[in-house]
Write a protein that holds these residues in place. Structure first.
Motif, mmCIF file in Angstrom:
data_model
loop_
_atom_site.group_PDB
_atom_site.id
_atom_site.type_symbol
_atom_site.label_atom_id
_atom_site.label_comp_id
_atom_site.label_asym_id
_atom_site.label_seq_id
_atom_site.Cartn_x
_atom_site.Cartn_y
_atom_site.Cartn_z
ATOM 1 N N GLY A 17 62.650 49.703 40.986
ATOM 2 C CA GLY A 17 63.264 50.300 42.181
ATOM 3 C C GLY A 17 62.300 51.160 42.980
ATOM 4 N N SER A 18 61.145 51.517 42.398
ATOM 5 C CA SER A 18 60.165 52.306 43.161
ATOM 6 C C SER A 18 59.621 51.480 44.312
ATOM 7 N N ILE A 19 59.358 52.173 45.437
ATOM 8 C CA ILE A 19 58.782 51.491 46.598
ATOM 9 C C ILE A 19 57.275 51.730 46.597
ATOM 10 N N ILE A 20 56.536 50.662 46.769
ATOM 11 C CA ILE A 20 55.079 50.718 46.701
ATOM 12 C C ILE A 20 54.507 50.299 48.050
ATOM 13 N N SER A 21 53.553 51.085 48.557
ATOM 14 C CA SER A 21 52.907 50.756 49.829
ATOM 15 C C SER A 21 51.578 50.056 49.557
ATOM 16 N N VAL A 22 51.345 48.960 50.243
ATOM 17 C CA VAL A 22 50.105 48.193 49.988
ATOM 18 C C VAL A 22 49.521 47.657 51.297
ATOM 19 N N SER A 23 48.249 47.205 51.210
ATOM 20 C CA SER A 23 47.680 46.383 52.283
ATOM 21 C C SER A 23 47.038 45.165 51.642
ATOM 22 N N GLY A 24 46.845 44.132 52.441
ATOM 23 C CA GLY A 24 46.182 42.952 51.894
ATOM 24 C C GLY A 24 46.996 41.695 52.084
ATOM 25 N N PRO A 25 46.793 40.705 51.209
ATOM 26 C CA PRO A 25 45.763 40.625 50.163
ATOM 27 C C PRO A 25 44.343 40.542 50.750
ATOM 28 N N HIS A 26 43.387 41.100 50.001
ATOM 29 C CA HIS A 26 41.981 41.081 50.368
ATOM 30 C C HIS A 26 41.153 40.476 49.239
ATOM 31 N N GLY A 27 39.858 40.364 49.489
ATOM 32 C CA GLY A 27 38.916 40.056 48.414
ATOM 33 C C GLY A 27 38.288 38.686 48.510
ATOM 34 N N ASN A 28 37.128 38.590 47.926
ATOM 35 C CA ASN A 28 36.313 37.382 48.069
ATOM 36 C C ASN A 28 36.088 36.629 46.760
ATOM 37 N N MET A 29 36.709 37.070 45.654
ATOM 38 C CA MET A 29 36.480 36.322 44.418
ATOM 39 C C MET A 29 37.589 35.306 44.198
ATOM 40 N N TYR A 30 37.561 34.262 44.992
ATOM 41 C CA TYR A 30 38.517 33.186 44.788
ATOM 42 C C TYR A 30 37.748 31.870 44.777
ATOM 43 N N PHE A 31 38.372 30.855 44.205
ATOM 44 C CA PHE A 31 37.737 29.547 44.174
ATOM 45 C C PHE A 31 37.755 28.955 45.581
ATOM 46 N N ASP A 32 36.586 28.558 46.060
ATOM 47 C CA ASP A 32 36.504 27.915 47.372
ATOM 48 C C ASP A 32 35.815 26.570 47.174
ATOM 49 N N ASP A 33 36.552 25.505 47.418
ATOM 50 C CA ASP A 33 35.993 24.173 47.122
ATOM 51 C C ASP A 33 34.825 23.808 48.039
ATOM 52 N N LEU A 34 34.605 24.600 49.093
ATOM 53 C CA LEU A 34 33.441 24.337 49.942
ATOM 54 C C LEU A 34 32.158 24.823 49.255
ATOM 55 N N ARG A 35 32.320 25.758 48.366
ATOM 56 C CA ARG A 35 31.150 26.408 47.776
ATOM 57 C C ARG A 35 31.056 26.172 46.267
ATOM 58 N N ASP A 36 32.202 26.303 45.579
ATOM 59 C CA ASP A 36 32.178 26.334 44.118
ATOM 60 C C ASP A 36 32.355 24.950 43.509
ATOM 61 N N LEU A 37 31.792 24.793 42.308
ATOM 62 C CA LEU A 37 31.988 23.543 41.580
ATOM 63 C C LEU A 37 33.331 23.621 40.875
ATOM 64 N N ASN A 38 33.911 22.468 40.575
ATOM 65 C CA ASN A 38 35.272 22.566 40.011
ATOM 66 C C ASN A 38 35.315 22.713 38.495
ATOM 67 N N GLU A 39 34.176 23.109 37.947
ATOM 68 C CA GLU A 39 34.202 23.606 36.573
ATOM 69 C C GLU A 39 33.824 25.072 36.626
ATOM 70 N N ILE A 40 34.773 25.921 36.274
ATOM 71 C CA ILE A 40 34.551 27.359 36.382
ATOM 72 C C ILE A 40 34.441 27.982 34.999
ATOM 73 N N VAL A 41 33.466 28.863 34.860
ATOM 74 C CA VAL A 41 33.395 29.674 33.656
ATOM 75 C C VAL A 41 33.763 31.094 34.070
ATOM 76 N N GLY A 42 34.832 31.592 33.500
ATOM 77 C CA GLY A 42 35.250 32.953 33.805
ATOM 78 C C GLY A 42 34.760 33.893 32.729
#
Lengths: 409, 526
Positions: free
Chosen positions: A141-166
């Motif tokens: 029930g608490s109200i949370i204030s946020v902005s976003g979503p932001h950030g650059n650590m996502y899989f991008d098929d233009l750049r990344d290979l489709n085998e990911i090691v996390g």
């Protein structure tokens, strides 16, 4: 030069002027204010919106997952979409101290489309005063204030290979949980191996959930838990995540993209290990880890400053206030402690939302996370989140009144 | 602990002039007003100056957001020195350095009808030589005459701009007769008279893409002026990206006593009796000013900002609706971990397309099944070699979409659509240049009309102002300006102002708006 003959040519300009008048006269009187592109933008990221906690799950003794939906009075039709791996900047007000924290979204992007929720999974840090407060005071029930979503650590098929090691440590598993769910629901066509380091066995976040998902899709998902201080019963790998372990569980380095997310100490340890693996820069994505726990550990920081405090004269437009600041705390933290709000999202030197002007004085800039533009360096702008006072300062910060900070009660 | 700093006001209660928006137009305006010792407040909703003239950092790369090259800069000294240098350096002492762009453009057409790969140089003679050797059937004499005509139109436009509404027609008739006989026609109407072979036009037309209109619609005078200025003066870019240039202007405004405030959104332009009386920020602060210069579009100003809204005459809305909003852009920014040489990138700017038929190109910008036909790529390192670490390259690929095309994209289809176009564009460029781009992507970002809307607040994500059709040309705009002032004290600057879009026009339009305000103040004895 004649186009259609001199007399016609000479009349052409006036003809066009009449044409303009005619179009004006015949145009619709209804103001054109519909902006579908701005509407699209609202479905993707927002400066400020409110969420409500609908459910809280204890994941480990020190970790909780908060399920967040649109606050009941929200003007939005739906939560903004995101890419697995991105974060929300949470804005909270603890007794007048307004702070922001970036937390990776641990739920899948497809959950936004379905039931319409995000999940944030937050772990208490020993020294993290905010996480402790949230842990105790955020209720259903608490109200949370946020902005976003932001950030650059996502899989991008233009750049990344489709085998990911996390490579994850501690609460750094949260973006990978999002990615794993996205793979499990076949929204992302990836092979992902996560090497996940925790201190003790019972620190492992989402241990059962992730192992179940991996069990269902063994060709796509693999999660290897590594404990640095395991009990005697632990049968898995132990210690820190080394080059050796990476090779053992992820196989050959070629043909893979590496995503890293964890605490600062993990990055420091991994740096050498990664180097020995000769992974090209373009194959490594690192999530930011926020401000360093202790800036005096930075080899370039001059320890003689460590016990000093300074005055910072803060200007917002014509307004002036002087605050106290410790040399070992970032200018951003000193501002927040003094109740002065400055916009911030990544808190890691990168996003530039806290960009401010240094009018006078000296600062130490943590160059490991100095994401400033060249022009800012030249003209005296700095990012308060990655800068520390080395003398009294006079600074000018941008106004920031329009964002709501949800009080913690 | 609670601070009181957020409770008091950031501003004086009144200013001579409030400037809304720190894009190039707003910066240019505030700079000139500060220089003239007026109290000026520049308000910007974003946390950076520049609007589209900005940059962003990813990893070890800093990307230019929208600049390809600037016109009207010219060499530092001599007769070809341009107005941008005069305004920024001589008049205002702004600390900005310009770097020349090495060639006009590298054109690669890949279609069967006219396959060509040619680098066009600056300098009229060199340009004509190159066109004639690449397309031997080009009538050289006609091309020389064409450039003469462009020069005449360009000079006439400067003459008209300097005449401040009172045009001396006698001088025009004597010195710029061909300007008068071509004014009001489209590029196609005038150029067709020269009967250039199709292949010659292919080499001549690429710059018209910067104006966002096909030859059949683009006003000839502006085109002629643009072509003339680029080819004679050369093109330049600011060292350290546009953000550095805009930060330099912002710094200079403050040095001169002006006030610039970021993260401050203006919600209302307050009017009484058809007169501007001030502005109101989005947290309700009212600031008095008799003059407001706005960098926003008239669509936004008359549609949303003027308060009370009922004060806006219907004529203003009708005027807005009669004009055509220019295109929006789509840009792929890449930081590559190989040198330009290893990537076969020998030139600074490339235009690549299956053909150079501007009508077809514009049509391709109105659909979203596939990428538009033409891309314009910039390899920043080929103008500023050390703009990225050794052994790396900054490459951006740009195309344009009609203003309404992206309204069909939903949040659900957004990421996939964006990557589909980006992939097609990378493939087009890789293939044309035989460049292994996709094997070297270390950083990549894609900006869509939505991205531009988000960061600049531009109406519908447009990156230009109103289209420059012959019926909405610079000449006509300058003639009708006084009749289209609906509120006393309100001036427009930036891409939507009378001078049209583009870096140099936007910046100079700001100065023009400031001069207009100063002139009015003087007239009022203020």
């Amino acid at each position: 030069m004649e186009v259609y003959g001199r007399s016609k040519d000479m009349a052409q300009a006036s003809k066009m002027q009449r044409e303009r008048k005619k179009r004006w006269k015949n145009a619709s009187p209804v103001p054109d204010v519909e902006d579908p592109i701005k509407e699209l933008s609202k479905g993707l990221h927002l400066k400020n919106f409110q969420l409500i906690i609908t459910d809280i799950k204890e994941v480990t003794k020190t970790t909780k997952t908060y399920r967040l939906k649109l606050a009941p009075d929200s003007e939005l039709k739906r939560l903004p979409l995101f890419r697995a791996g991105q974060y929300l900047s949470v804005k909270v007000n603890i007794d007048g101290v307004k702070v922001t924290r970036p937390y990776s979204i641990s739920s899948a992007p497809s959950d936004v489309l379905g039931d319409g929720f995000y999940e944030l999974t937050i772990k208490i840090k020993d020294d993290g005063f905010l996480s402790l407060e949230l842990f105790e005071k955020w209720k259903t029930g608490s109200i949370i204030s946020v902005s976003g979503p932001h950030g650059n650590m996502y899989f991008d098929d233009l750049r990344d290979l489709n085998e990911i090691v996390g490579i994850a440590g501690g609460s750094g598993i949260t973006p990978f949980r999002s990615i794993i769910h996205e793979i499990a629901t076949q929204k992302l066509d990836l092979k992902l191996t996560v090497l996940y380091g925790s201190r003790y066995e019972d620190d492992i976040i989402f241990a059962e959930e992730l192992s179940n998902l991996a069990g269902k899709l063994p060709d796509k998902i693999k999660v290897v838990n590594i404990c640095s201080e395991p009990s005697e019963n632990w049968s898995g790998p132990s210690g820190f995540i080394t080059a050796e372990l990476i090779k053992k569980y992820a196989g050959p380095i070629e043909g893979k993209t590496f995503f890293i997310c964890g605490p600062q100490a993990m990055y420091e340890f991994l740096e050498k290990e990664i180097q020995s693996l000769n992974i090209p820069n373009r194959r490594i994505r690192r999530e930011l880890y926020g401000q360093p726990d202790n800036i005096t550990m930075n080899p370039k920081y001059l320890v003689e400053f460590k016990d000093k405090t300074f005055n910072i004269t803060v200007r917002i437009g014509n307004k002036i206030e002087t605050i106290k600041a410790s040399a070992t705390e970032s200018v951003l933290v000193s501002l927040e402690r003094a109740g002065i709000v400055v916009d911030s999202q990544c808190r890691s030197g990168e996003c530039g939302f806290c960009r401010s002007l240094l009018i006078s004085g000296n600062i130490f800039i943590n160059d490991e996370i100095d994401g400033r533009r060249a022009g800012d360096k030249k003209f005296g702008f700095f990012h308060p989140c990655s800068s520390y006072p080395l003398s009294d300062l006079e600074i000018k910060i941008p106004s920031f009144k329009f964002v709501k900070f949800s009080p913690i009660k | 602990m609670s601070s009181t700093i957020h409770k008091s006001s950031s501003f004086d209660s009144s200013y001579d002039v409030v400037v809304i928006g720190a894009g190039l137009g707003g910066l240019g305006a505030a700079l000139n007003l500060a220089l003239s010792q007026k109290s000026v407040l520049l308000l910007e909703q974003h946390n950076l100056p520049g609007g589209f003239a900005s940059s962003f950092v990813r990893g070890r790369f800093e990307f230019e957001i929208s600049l390809h090259e600037m016109c009207a800069v010219g060499p530092p000294e001599g007769p070809l020195k341009g107005p941008i240098r005069y305004v920024l350096h001589d008049e205002s002492s702004v600390d900005v350095e310009f770097v020349p762009v090495p060639e006009a453009y590298h054109l690669i057409l890949t279609g069967e009808e006219h396959k060509i790969n040619v680098k066009l140089p600056f300098g009229v003679e060199n340009f004509i030589d190159t066109v004639c050797s690449a397309v031997p059937e080009t009538p050289r004499e006609s091309l020389v005459k064409y450039f003469d005509l462009c020069r005449e139109c360009s000079e006439a436009l400067t003459f008209v701009a300097r005449s401040k509404g009172k045009i001396d027609f006698k001088t025009l008739m004597v010195k710029y007769a061909s300007f008068l006989t071509t004014s009001g026609y489209s590029v196609a109407e005038v150029t067709n008279k020269f009967r250039f072979p199709r292949k010659t036009l292919d080499l001549l037309y690429p710059y018209s893409c910067y104006m966002g209109l096909p030859a059949s619609r683009l006003d000839f005078t502006i085109w002629a002026s643009l072509l003339h200025l680029y080819i004679t003066q050369g093109a330049y870019i600011p060292k350290g990206t546009s953000h550095q240039m805009c930060s330099a202007i912002d710094t200079r405004i403050r040095e001169l006593g002006g006030q610039t405030e970021y993260n401050t959104k203006v919600k209302k332009i307050l009017v009484e009796d058809r007169k501007v009386v001030g502005v109101e920020t989005d947290d309700g602060e009212k600031i008095k000013a008799k003059y407001v210069i706005t960098n926003c579009s008239p669509h936004l100003v008359y549609g949303k900002l003027i308060s009370p809204a009922s004060a806006v005459p219907v004529e203003a809305h009708k005027l807005n609706n009669s004009r055509r909003l220019g295109v929006s852009a789509f840009v792929v920014y890449m930081g590559l971990d190989a040198s330009p040489k290893d990537l076969n990138l020998e030139s600074y700017g490339y235009f690549i397309s299956p053909h150079m038929d501007t009508e077809k190109i514009n049509k391709s910008m109105l659909q979203y099944e596939n990428m538009p036909d033409l891309t314009a790529s910039i390899c920043l390192n080929n103008a500023i070699p050390d703009c990225s670490p050794p052994g790396t390259t900054i490459l951006s690929i740009t195309t344009a979409f009609g203003i309404d095309v992206w309204k069909n994209i939903t949040p659900e289809t957004y990421f996939a659509t964006k990557n589909k176009f980006a992939r097609q564009m990378i493939e087009q460029v890789s293939k044309a240049l035989d460049s292994p781009i996709s094997e070297h992507i270390e950083e990549i970002e894609v900006a869509t009309p939505q991205t531009f809307s988000r960061y600049t607040g531009s109406f519908k994500g447009g990156v230009y102002g109103y289209d420059l059709d012959p019926w909405d040309s610079l000449v006509i705009r300058s003639q009708v300006k006084n009749k289209e002032e609906f509120f006393k004290g309100l001036e427009f600057a930036g891409g939507f102002a009378a001078m049209g879009h583009g870096y140099n026009s936007s910046l100079l339009s700001g100065r023009q708006a400031a001069r207009s305000v100063l002139w009015k103040m003087k007239k009022e004895g203020g």
